[in-house]
Design a protein around this motif. Sequence first.
Motif, PDB file in Angstrom:
ATOM      1  N   ARG A 812       0.842  -1.207   0.000  1.00 53.62           N
ATOM      2  CA  ARG A 812       0.000   0.000   0.000  1.00 53.62           C
ATOM      3  C   ARG A 812       0.869   1.246   0.000  1.00 53.62           C
ATOM      4  O   ARG A 812       0.588   2.213  -0.721  1.00 53.62           O
ATOM      5  CB  ARG A 812      -0.910  -0.023   1.225  1.00 53.62           C
ATOM      6  N   GLU A 813       1.916   1.238   0.806  1.00 53.18           N
ATOM      7  CA  GLU A 813       2.814   2.396   0.858  1.00 53.18           C
ATOM      8  C   GLU A 813       3.494   2.637  -0.493  1.00 53.18           C
ATOM      9  O   GLU A 813       3.654   3.784  -0.931  1.00 53.18           O
ATOM     10  CB  GLU A 813       3.877   2.187   1.944  1.00 53.18           C
ATOM     11  N   GLN A 814       3.889   1.546  -1.143  1.00 53.17           N
ATOM     12  CA  GLN A 814       4.518   1.691  -2.461  1.00 53.17           C
ATOM     13  C   GLN A 814       3.523   2.257  -3.470  1.00 53.17           C
ATOM     14  O   GLN A 814       3.860   3.123  -4.278  1.00 53.17           O
ATOM     15  CB  GLN A 814       5.031   0.330  -2.940  1.00 53.17           C
ATOM     16  N   LEU A 815       2.269   1.787  -3.421  1.00 50.69           N
ATOM     17  CA  LEU A 815       1.231   2.296  -4.316  1.00 50.69           C
ATOM     18  C   LEU A 815       1.011   3.791  -4.097  1.00 50.69           C
ATOM     19  O   LEU A 815       0.943   4.576  -5.054  1.00 50.69           O
ATOM     20  CB  LEU A 815      -0.080   1.533  -4.079  1.00 50.69           C
ATOM     21  N   LEU A 816       0.935   4.187  -2.822  1.00 50.01           N
ATOM     22  CA  LEU A 816       0.696   5.596  -2.515  1.00 50.01           C
ATOM     23  C   LEU A 816       1.873   6.467  -2.935  1.00 50.01           C
ATOM     24  O   LEU A 816       1.682   7.596  -3.419  1.00 50.01           O
ATOM     25  CB  LEU A 816       0.424   5.762  -1.016  1.00 50.01           C
ATOM     26  N   ASP A 817       3.091   5.955  -2.766  1.00 55.54           N
ATOM     27  CA  ASP A 817       4.273   6.712  -3.216  1.00 55.54           C
ATOM     28  C   ASP A 817       4.226   6.934  -4.724  1.00 55.54           C
ATOM     29  O   ASP A 817       4.546   8.035  -5.212  1.00 55.54           O
ATOM     30  CB  ASP A 817       5.553   5.970  -2.827  1.00 55.54           C
ATOM     31  N   ASN A 818       3.860   5.883  -5.450  1.00 55.97           N
ATOM     32  CA  ASN A 818       3.760   6.011  -6.919  1.00 55.97           C
ATOM     33  C   ASN A 818       2.692   7.035  -7.304  1.00 55.97           C
ATOM     34  O   ASN A 818       2.886   7.840  -8.219  1.00 55.97           O
ATOM     35  CB  ASN A 818       3.426   4.655  -7.551  1.00 55.97           C
ATOM     36  N   ILE A 819       1.563   7.001  -6.578  1.00 55.75           N
ATOM     37  CA  ILE A 819       0.478   7.941  -6.858  1.00 55.75           C
ATOM     38  C   ILE A 819       0.946   9.369  -6.614  1.00 55.75           C
ATOM     39  O   ILE A 819       0.726  10.274  -7.443  1.00 55.75           O
ATOM     40  CB  ILE A 819      -0.756   7.620  -5.984  1.00 55.75           C
ATOM     41  N   LEU A 820       1.595   9.595  -5.483  1.00 55.11           N
ATOM     42  CA  LEU A 820       2.042  10.950  -5.147  1.00 55.11           C
ATOM     43  C   LEU A 820       3.109  11.438  -6.114  1.00 55.11           C
ATOM     44  O   LEU A 820       3.154  12.633  -6.463  1.00 55.11           O
ATOM     45  CB  LEU A 820       2.565  10.989  -3.709  1.00 55.11           C
ATOM     46  N   ASP A 821       3.980  10.525  -6.578  1.00 60.32           N
ATOM     47  CA  ASP A 821       4.996  10.909  -7.566  1.00 60.32           C
ATOM     48  C   ASP A 821       4.331  11.354  -8.870  1.00 60.32           C
ATOM     49  O   ASP A 821       4.755  12.346  -9.481  1.00 60.32           O
ATOM     50  CB  ASP A 821       5.937   9.733  -7.834  1.00 60.32           C
ATOM     51  N   LYS A 822       3.316  10.603  -9.288  1.00 62.29           N
ATOM     52  CA  LYS A 822       2.600  10.977 -10.509  1.00 62.29           C
ATOM     53  C   LYS A 822       1.948  12.346 -10.357  1.00 62.29           C
ATOM     54  O   LYS A 822       2.019  13.200 -11.246  1.00 62.29           O
ATOM     55  CB  LYS A 822       1.533   9.937 -10.842  1.00 62.29           C
ATOM     56  N   ILE A 823       1.302  12.548  -9.228  1.00 63.06           N
ATOM     57  CA  ILE A 823       0.619  13.814  -8.996  1.00 63.06           C
ATOM     58  C   ILE A 823       1.614  14.970  -9.005  1.00 63.06           C
ATOM     59  O   ILE A 823       1.372  16.013  -9.637  1.00 63.06           O
ATOM     60  CB  ILE A 823      -0.151  13.773  -7.666  1.00 63.06           C
ATOM     61  N   GLU A 824       2.735  14.782  -8.334  1.00 57.00           N
ATOM     62  CA  GLU A 824       3.738  15.855  -8.272  1.00 57.00           C
ATOM     63  C   GLU A 824       4.301  16.171  -9.652  1.00 57.00           C
ATOM     64  O   GLU A 824       4.442  17.344 -10.030  1.00 57.00           O
ATOM     65  CB  GLU A 824       4.870  15.435  -7.327  1.00 57.00           C
ATOM     66  N   HIS A 825       4.618  15.120 -10.410  1.00 55.75           N
ATOM     67  CA  HIS A 825       5.162  15.325 -11.757  1.00 55.75           C
ATOM     68  C   HIS A 825       4.144  16.022 -12.655  1.00 55.75           C
ATOM     69  O   HIS A 825       4.487  16.977 -13.372  1.00 55.75           O
ATOM     70  CB  HIS A 825       5.559  13.980 -12.356  1.00 55.75           C
ATOM     71  N   ARG A 826       2.915  15.573 -12.634  1.00 56.91           N
ATOM     72  CA  ARG A 826       1.892  16.147 -13.504  1.00 56.91           C
ATOM     73  C   ARG A 826       1.525  17.565 -13.081  1.00 56.91           C
ATOM     74  O   ARG A 826       1.255  18.419 -13.923  1.00 56.91           O
ATOM     75  CB  ARG A 826       0.648  15.259 -13.516  1.00 56.91           C
ATOM     76  N   ARG A 827       1.521  17.826 -11.783  1.00 53.66           N
ATOM     77  CA  ARG A 827       1.243  19.183 -11.329  1.00 53.66           C
ATOM     78  C   ARG A 827       2.337  20.138 -11.789  1.00 53.66           C
ATOM     79  O   ARG A 827       2.067  21.263 -12.234  1.00 53.66           O
ATOM     80  CB  ARG A 827       1.124  19.219  -9.803  1.00 53.66           C
ATOM     81  N   SER A 828       3.575  19.654 -11.711  1.00 55.09           N
ATOM     82  CA  SER A 828       4.704  20.474 -12.174  1.00 55.09           C
ATOM     83  C   SER A 828       4.584  20.779 -13.665  1.00 55.09           C
ATOM     84  O   SER A 828       4.797  21.919 -14.102  1.00 55.09           O
ATOM     85  CB  SER A 828       6.019  19.749 -11.878  1.00 55.09           C
ATOM     86  N   GLN A 829       4.223  19.751 -14.471  1.00 55.97           N
ATOM     87  CA  GLN A 829       4.055  19.947 -15.907  1.00 55.97           C
ATOM     88  C   GLN A 829       2.898  20.896 -16.199  1.00 55.97           C
ATOM     89  O   GLN A 829       2.977  21.759 -17.073  1.00 55.97           O
ATOM     90  CB  GLN A 829       3.817  18.605 -16.593  1.00 55.97           C
ATOM     91  N   TYR A 830       1.834  20.754 -15.429  1.00 52.80           N
ATOM     92  CA  TYR A 830       0.654  21.610 -15.597  1.00 52.80           C
ATOM     93  C   TYR A 830       1.016  23.075 -15.334  1.00 52.80           C
ATOM     94  O   TYR A 830       0.651  23.973 -16.115  1.00 52.80           O
ATOM     95  CB  TYR A 830      -0.437  21.145 -14.644  1.00 52.80           C
ATOM     96  N   LEU A 831       1.730  23.312 -14.249  1.00 51.84           N
ATOM     97  CA  LEU A 831       2.122  24.684 -13.920  1.00 51.84           C
ATOM     98  C   LEU A 831       3.092  25.247 -14.953  1.00 51.84           C
ATOM     99  O   LEU A 831       3.023  26.427 -15.320  1.00 51.84           O
ATOM    100  CB  LEU A 831       2.764  24.718 -12.520  1.00 51.84           C
ATOM    101  N   GLN A 832       3.978  24.381 -15.444  1.00 47.68           N
ATOM    102  CA  GLN A 832       4.921  24.810 -16.482  1.00 47.68           C
ATOM    103  C   GLN A 832       4.177  25.196 -17.760  1.00 47.68           C
ATOM    104  O   GLN A 832       4.450  26.244 -18.359  1.00 47.68           O
ATOM    105  CB  GLN A 832       5.916  23.683 -16.764  1.00 47.68           C
ATOM    106  N   ASP A 833       3.227  24.377 -18.158  1.00 47.91           N
ATOM    107  CA  ASP A 833       2.448  24.682 -19.365  1.00 47.91           C
ATOM    108  C   ASP A 833       1.567  25.910 -19.166  1.00 47.91           C
ATOM    109  O   ASP A 833       1.261  26.624 -20.131  1.00 47.91           O
ATOM    110  CB  ASP A 833       1.586  23.477 -19.750  1.00 47.91           C
TER     111      ASP A 833
END
Length: 968
Positions: A812-833
């Motif tokens: 579960r912890e690994q799943l949540l880490d992957n989810i948070l990494d995706k969110i952080e990466h996509r939020r960064s791309q969104y703000l950049q765009d």
Amino acid sequence: MQSIMENIWGILVIVIVCPLLGALPLISWITYILSGKNLKDVGTGNISVSAAFYHGGQLIGTLSVISEALKGIAAVSLSQYLIPSQPALQIVALICLVLGRYITTKGAGITNVVWGILAYDPLVGALVTLFAVLGLIITRSKETIKLAVLAVFPVVVSILYSQEPARIIAATILSGLIAWIYQQIPDDLNLPVQTAASGTQPVMEYLAGESVIMSLNDELDPEIVGTKAANLSQIKRWGYSVPKGWVLPPHEDPRALIEYLQPSPLSPLVVRSSAIGEDTETASAAGQYQSILNVTNAEELREAIAQVRESYHHPVAVKYRNDRHVKEASMSVLIQQQVQSIYSGVAFSRDPISQQGEATIIEAMNGSATQVVSGKMTPEEYRVVVVGDKKLSCSEFTGNGKIPPALIKQVAYIARGLEKRYRGIPQDVEWSYDGQVFWVLQTRPITTLLPIWTRKIAAEVIPGIIHPLTWSINCPLTCGVWAEFFSLVLGEKTSSLNFGNMATLHYSQAYFNATLLGEIFLAMGLPPESLEFLTRGGSISKPPLNSTLSNLPGLTKLLKRELDLEKDFKWDYRQVFIPELTKLSNIVIEELSAEQLLTRVDIILELLKKGTYYSILAPLSAAIRQMILGISQEAIDHSVTPEMASLRSLQILALETKEILNTHNYEIEPENIFSHLAEIPEGRKIITEFNELIEDYGYLSQVGTDIAVPTWKEKPEMVQQLFIQIIQNNEIKSLNDVGEKRSMIQRRVDLKGRVTEVYSRLLAELRWTFLALENIWLKSGIFTQTNDIFFLEIEEIRDLVVQEHRLDFASREQLLDNILDKIEHRRSQYLQDSQIKVIPTIVYGNNPPSPVIPTINPSESVLRGIPASQGKIQGRVKILRNLQAATNIDKNTILVVPYTDSGWAPMLVQAGGIIAESGGKLSHGAIIAREYGIPAVMDIKDATYILEDGQQVTIDGSLGIVELAKLN
């Protein structure tokens, strides 16, 4: 009664006997008896007149024509005998005959129909035959005979018997049936002439529309002679200068052509490849095959032809085709007169490096173009920015070579003109100049710049920066509905199409695949720019007639959907949408578990599938009817649409509020209006009505199709601000100011408004459901901040709900880490765009680089767009990128916005004029502007970047222009 029964029995006899008559394989029997050949086992396998001529010879072919002619005459005669009072049934008899023929022998029945028409009506038959014979003599094409039956026959019947709709309908159905059959079966006349029966080869050459020696003056088929030769023959017919040339098809003996050409040192030839599959949109094959220059005698020509043919089998060329999954085919040879070049080179109609903008890149040097494409010498490079539509001009020129700039500009205009001819597909053009004429030696798509992605329509459907969750829902819904429409028309032809490639995100913005859509519309027999024309206006091209006719059955199905649209929606509205929306609104979603919320999401998504169907077809239906009937936009009332209804409700309430405040001598101060209203009974009633309005239209938002954008219900302060601005405005328009506007398409426009309301309500319910799910995960620590959920895709959310409580602690912890990494990466791309100032309208290729900031021409004083609402006004510019910045707007304000949506309506009506970067005549902003008499111009490219706050401009909504005043 007896007469009626006789007619019924007569119809039954026709329906039974005529198909059986068509099914009789007389051609097969004649061919087998006289030649011993079974037509099913040779050639295309069709049992047809052309197959009999091709495989059996002149005698067998002639007897086959007679046998099929007698069938057609017999079918018509039978109908005339049984029911002489119903001429339309004679055409029905031919329809039955053709169906029987196609089902059993895979024949088209054109011979049956031609002779049947002569028996049916000698005058009609004579006119059709005259057209066919004259056309055959002039064009030397078998297609002319087909055209006579497919197009001329129903037209002649319509003219001669305009008062008899049954005849006209029957003639049209017969033509459509034959057109459809022709698309289903191959034609033996397209087989190589050399393998035809020896006695019929000259006739086959004539009927096939082929000369003994093919030249670029002929209309060439790329499937036979390759795309390079076919393209050159096409652009030559368009009027471009192409060196005289001849084509040697695959496997054809070159001796006749060599003898005909007689090359010499005074008239050298160039021998070039034209392989099947070369110079296409998927594979250019640049440099893979041999080209030989300066061929000056017959022996050199023979050797050159052999070398070019052999180059098809070179290991490098074979590997190239394998790597790109190009099917193995064959090599045609193109032989042209060699141009004595002064300057030569290549031109790219679009910059293949930046993949955007209006620049044409030209490489040039003295002498032959072969030196440039071979890479053996370094050419001079020029960059020409070409602007304009009908009349091209140069706005920027870069390059310091020795070649005169005027010549380079001319090359740029040629390249851009060819691009326009090829439906906007960027072209790689090989050119040469001999001191008098610019010769086009080759044109092919720039494969690295395909597909072409456009925001022109996408920016209206789903504007602005888009979150991953929104896209993962909207894209499959939209593409799925379009796939349904296309499959309805094209049937099995769509099996090789990937409708998932119809749309994508670049820079977090929606783009549609213009290349794919253009190809699909052409395949449907419609102009490639059909969608843009209906939604934005403009010019439209004519599709190939045979393609349109061949798709008549499918287009008829689509037409039936359009005709049934109102009935179908009313049923779904009463039986599905209203009951389900009522259920959804009565549930307290805060009390639901994550699993229950996911079930609620799936219910809404199922409803949205239906809603998306109506939200696409309803506006298209209204636009088609408006175009056909020629009704102006000003004659249509859009009051049923949510944006107009909410705006008028808000304005009526504002009028009452203003009267109350004036009656009680309150100062109209923005910060105190609601506090003053709370002090008096009439004011408290206004506040109650305002809250009810927010509840009624709480599903609206700044971007109606983006579930990541807060709704009015969540952000009522935004609506309060707009409400206060309306009160402050001294020119509040009431409902009566607009007036009643009715037209023949009004019911479709009203339907569109009701569809928009349902669709918007469903999206709002979906958003609120996801917010409830996000709140659960915020409390449990899965998410760390609000709006995290909008950076996940729908399937990722589904997996998270399912797996959250099933995994052990570590998993579960690994799943949540992957989810948070995706969110952080996509939020960064969104703000950049989000920081990108100018988003290109057109993107070439799948991996575009960062957008290029356009150069502002200081001398440019007029911007041109789409005229959206009549009127002319001068005012000061206010750049508005979102509703939060909507302050200090009055009738001297010219609002400049990136797009408009339903939630923008209360703010737009406060302005004196509207300029939008995207949108057409049917966009939200255009509709609102017309309803309130506000001049508006849509589709002003990069307007929010080019214009500045406070700048004085004059907009002319009738001409679609914006005149700029110079900044101090």
